[in-house]
Design a protein around this motif. Structure first.
Motif, PDB file in Angstrom:
ATOM      1  N   VAL A  16       0.788  -1.238   0.031  1.00 44.09           N
ATOM      2  CA  VAL A  16      -0.025  -0.008   0.180  1.00 44.09           C
ATOM      3  C   VAL A  16       0.876   1.244  -0.016  1.00 44.09           C
ATOM      4  N   PRO A  17       0.657   2.082  -0.704  1.00 43.63           N
ATOM      5  CA  PRO A  17       1.569   3.317  -1.128  1.00 43.63           C
ATOM      6  C   PRO A  17       1.653   3.935   0.464  1.00 43.63           C
ATOM      7  N   LYS A  18       2.779   4.533   0.801  1.00 40.71           N
ATOM      8  CA  LYS A  18       3.109   5.029   1.963  1.00 40.71           C
ATOM      9  C   LYS A  18       2.721   6.564   2.000  1.00 40.71           C
ATOM     10  N   GLU A  19       3.679   7.368   3.004  1.00 40.05           N
ATOM     11  CA  GLU A  19       3.469   8.528   3.290  1.00 40.05           C
ATOM     12  C   GLU A  19       4.013   9.485   2.088  1.00 40.05           C
ATOM     13  N   GLU A  20       3.854  10.696   2.282  1.00 34.69           N
ATOM     14  CA  GLU A  20       4.225  11.589   1.187  1.00 34.69           C
ATOM     15  C   GLU A  20       5.516  11.469   0.934  1.00 34.69           C
ATOM     16  N   GLU A  21       6.027  11.671  -0.514  1.00 35.83           N
ATOM     17  CA  GLU A  21       7.215  11.362  -1.206  1.00 35.83           C
ATOM     18  C   GLU A  21       8.371  12.404  -0.336  1.00 35.83           C
ATOM     19  N   PRO A  22       9.386  11.795  -0.041  1.00 31.07           N
ATOM     20  CA  PRO A  22      10.531  12.636   0.639  1.00 31.07           C
ATOM     21  C   PRO A  22      11.016  13.640  -0.407  1.00 31.07           C
ATOM     22  N   PRO A  23      11.578  14.839   0.103  1.00 38.44           N
ATOM     23  CA  PRO A  23      11.989  15.941  -0.979  1.00 38.44           C
ATOM     24  C   PRO A  23      12.868  15.462  -1.595  1.00 38.44           C
ATOM     25  N   ALA A  24      12.506  15.681  -2.880  1.00 37.80           N
ATOM     26  CA  ALA A  24      13.303  15.198  -4.507  1.00 37.80           C
ATOM     27  C   ALA A  24      14.770  16.027  -4.106  1.00 37.80           C
ATOM     28  N   ALA A  25      15.572  15.384  -4.924  1.00 38.47           N
ATOM     29  CA  ALA A  25      16.989  15.949  -4.760  1.00 38.47           C
ATOM     30  C   ALA A  25      17.114  17.124  -5.756  1.00 38.47           C
ATOM     31  N   ASP A  26      17.752  18.368  -5.346  1.00 41.40           N
ATOM     32  CA  ASP A  26      17.957  19.543  -6.079  1.00 41.40           C
ATOM     33  C   ASP A  26      19.358  19.762  -6.608  1.00 41.40           C
ATOM     34  N   ALA A  27      19.451  19.292  -8.034  1.00 42.85           N
ATOM     35  CA  ALA A  27      20.918  19.382  -8.310  1.00 42.85           C
ATOM     36  C   ALA A  27      21.471  20.697  -8.333  1.00 42.85           C
ATOM     37  N   ALA A  28      20.397  21.707  -8.603  1.00 42.34           N
ATOM     38  CA  ALA A  28      21.110  23.040  -8.470  1.00 42.34           C
ATOM     39  C   ALA A  28      21.616  23.569  -7.216  1.00 42.34           C
ATOM     40  N   ASN A  29      21.276  22.713  -6.302  1.00 40.16           N
ATOM     41  CA  ASN A  29      21.820  23.143  -4.802  1.00 40.16           C
ATOM     42  C   ASN A  29      22.695  22.278  -4.617  1.00 40.16           C
ATOM     43  N   ASN A  30      23.355  21.325  -5.485  1.00 34.65           N
ATOM     44  CA  ASN A  30      24.321  20.507  -5.011  1.00 34.65           C
ATOM     45  C   ASN A  30      23.973  19.404  -4.077  1.00 34.65           C
ATOM     46  N   GLU A  31      22.497  19.174  -4.160  1.00 32.80           N
ATOM     47  CA  GLU A  31      22.096  18.214  -3.337  1.00 32.80           C
ATOM     48  C   GLU A  31      22.300  16.743  -3.733  1.00 32.80           C
ATOM     49  N   VAL A  32      22.496  15.619  -2.992  1.00 33.40           N
ATOM     50  CA  VAL A  32      22.976  14.459  -3.743  1.00 33.40           C
ATOM     51  C   VAL A  32      21.663  13.735  -4.094  1.00 33.40           C
ATOM     52  N   VAL A  33      21.635  13.205  -5.325  1.00 29.96           N
ATOM     53  CA  VAL A  33      20.434  12.415  -5.893  1.00 29.96           C
ATOM     54  C   VAL A  33      20.331  11.216  -5.376  1.00 29.96           C
ATOM     55  N   SER A  34      19.408  10.684  -4.873  1.00 30.42           N
ATOM     56  CA  SER A  34      18.986   9.161  -4.151  1.00 30.42           C
ATOM     57  C   SER A  34      19.078   8.247  -5.340  1.00 30.42           C
ATOM     58  N   PRO A  35      19.472   7.115  -4.955  1.00 32.52           N
ATOM     59  CA  PRO A  35      19.357   5.924  -5.921  1.00 32.52           C
ATOM     60  C   PRO A  35      18.109   6.046  -6.750  1.00 32.52           C
ATOM     61  N   ALA A  36      17.145   5.851  -5.782  1.00 35.75           N
ATOM     62  CA  ALA A  36      15.699   5.672  -6.412  1.00 35.75           C
ATOM     63  C   ALA A  36      15.482   6.804  -7.576  1.00 35.75           C
ATOM     64  N   ASP A  37      15.810   8.053  -7.132  1.00 32.97           N
ATOM     65  CA  ASP A  37      15.825   9.152  -8.200  1.00 32.97           C
ATOM     66  C   ASP A  37      16.518   9.015  -9.326  1.00 32.97           C
ATOM     67  N   ALA A  38      17.920   8.518  -9.273  1.00 33.72           N
ATOM     68  CA  ALA A  38      18.599   8.166 -10.218  1.00 33.72           C
ATOM     69  C   ALA A  38      18.293   7.204 -11.402  1.00 33.72           C
ATOM     70  N   LEU A  39      17.594   6.064 -10.677  1.00 30.82           N
ATOM     71  CA  LEU A  39      16.974   5.167 -11.470  1.00 30.82           C
ATOM     72  C   LEU A  39      15.813   5.561 -12.416  1.00 30.82           C
ATOM     73  N   TYR A  40      15.013   6.343 -11.651  1.00 31.29           N
ATOM     74  CA  TYR A  40      13.974   7.155 -12.291  1.00 31.29           C
ATOM     75  C   TYR A  40      14.608   8.069 -13.522  1.00 31.29           C
ATOM     76  N   ASP A  41      15.374   8.704 -13.520  1.00 30.54           N
ATOM     77  CA  ASP A  41      15.984   9.640 -14.304  1.00 30.54           C
ATOM     78  C   ASP A  41      16.399   8.927 -15.611  1.00 30.54           C
TER      79      ASP A  41
END
Length: 367
Positions: free
Chosen positions: A10-35
């Motif tokens: 069952v889908p869980k809680e709200e999506e954690p904040p997406a990584a922002d490359a412009a702010n030099n934040e690290v992209v999570s592996p899941a977001d990397a796979l999605y991209d």
């Protein structure tokens, strides 16, 4: 076709904040796979081997965890194809809408997603989900207001309201063929397409020629007619007789008309449907051979086309001169000044009449 699989979670809680490359934040592996998946063409179905070759996850267990996370965040949809699990991307905007749904809305959306373009009847949807009618009505209205679901009336079952995803085009069993719109025949569309098809078939089966094309190389007989008229009128004393006005069918040498081609390639319902689809005149719709045959048969009944050899069609040619003539008055005999002298034998007869020759567009015999 890949069929949606019932989610194992069952889908869980709200999506954690997406990584922002412009702010030099690290992209999570899941977001990397999605991209990486998003770089493929829209609608691509990914199998486990495809996702492994992207080298985002080092082990199969890690890949499974990433896929689980993407499914929980509604960024991926789990399906099956011939018993093999596969995944399909959702847009981030769509995933955001799904995360904001209530559990009942999400349950209904899942069942509507399963049927795809075939749609599902509201009564069948209630039976599958086991929700009350009040909850069903409220959730369906909410899904429609959020542009996730659309409702259409079924052509096959006029009393049934069918539900399917907003971005999908209803199947022909629901919405009808290409000549129908919202369950009813679209007369304006049919008339427009009929005109286009009629012009295409005319171009294929007819040619345009000058209005006097069958008079080429015919000699000028005006002098001969005048001489014959003087000979006939000279038999009696008819100086005061009115001049006879020969019959001249109206014809504009500058005008043109159409005639059938010699040995043309007569169009068929299949060839016309293929041509119409290639022109993309019906945007988003594909005309089948049966659909085109239905339209062509209607045009045959309207007198615009005629059938050749049972399967081929060509344009019906109609006379462009609609003037009505009186046979006796327009024939030369009706006002001939030497009518009483005309007979089967003798110098004056229908065989030697210059007026008949011009009226019938033939050469009269010499006296």
């Amino acid at each position: 076709m890949a069929a949606p699989m019932a989610p194992s979670m069952v889908p869980k809680e709200e999506e954690p904040p997406a990584a922002d490359a412009a702010n030099n934040e690290v992209v999570s592996p899941a977001d990397a796979l999605y991209d990486k998946c998003a770089q493929r063409s829209q609608g691509t179905v990914f199998f486990q081997r495809d996702l492994s070759n992207m080298q985002v996850a080092e082990t199969m267990a890690e890949l499974t965890m990433l896929l689980q996370e993407l499914c929980d965040r509604h960024l991926m949809k789990l399906m099956t194809f011939e018993g093999e699990p596969c995944w399909k991307l959702r847009s981030r905007a769509e995933a955001d809408k799904l995360r904001r749904l209530t559990p009942d809305e999400r349950l209904l959306y899942h069942h509507i997603d399963q049927v795809q373009a075939e749609g599902i009847w509201s009564k069948a949807l209630r039976m599958r989900t086991n929700v009350t009618q009040q909850v069903l009505t409220k959730c369906l209205k909410s899904l429609e207001s959020k542009d996730l679901v659309q409702s259409v009336m079924s052509v096959k079952f006029p009393n049934r309201r069918m539900y399917l995803l907003k971005h999908l085009r209803p199947s022909e069993d629901i919405a009808g063929g290409p000549w129908q719109s919202e369950g009813d025949f679209d007369t304006a569309l049919i008339e427009t397409i009929s005109g286009i098809v009629a012009q295409y078939i005319e171009n294929e089966t007819c040619i345009k020629v000058p209005g006097n094309w069958n008079e080429y190389e015919r000699p000028d007989r005006s002098a001969e007619i005048a001489q014959k008229k003087a000979q006939v009128q000279g038999i009696r004393d008819i100086e005061d007789a009115p001049a006879v006005k020969p019959y001249h069918p109206p014809r504009d040498p500058t005008a043109s008309k159409i005639v059938h081609r010699n040995n043309p390639q007569y169009p068929t319902s299949a060839s016309v449907a293929e041509w119409l689809n290639s022109k993309e005149i019906l945007r988003g719709k594909t005309v089948r051979e049966d659909d085109m045959e239905q339209l062509l048969e209607m045009m045959v009944l309207d007198g615009r086309l005629e059938k050749i050899s049972g399967t081929n069609y060509r344009t019906v040619l109609t006379a462009t001169d609609t003037k009505v003539y009186n046979g006796f008055v327009d024939a030369p005999c009706g006002n001939c000044p030497v009518f009483d002298l005309c007979g089967n034998e003798g110098e004056i007869s229908a065989r030697t009449c210059v007026y008949f020759g011009q009226w019938l567009e033939t050469q009269s015999e010499e006296v």
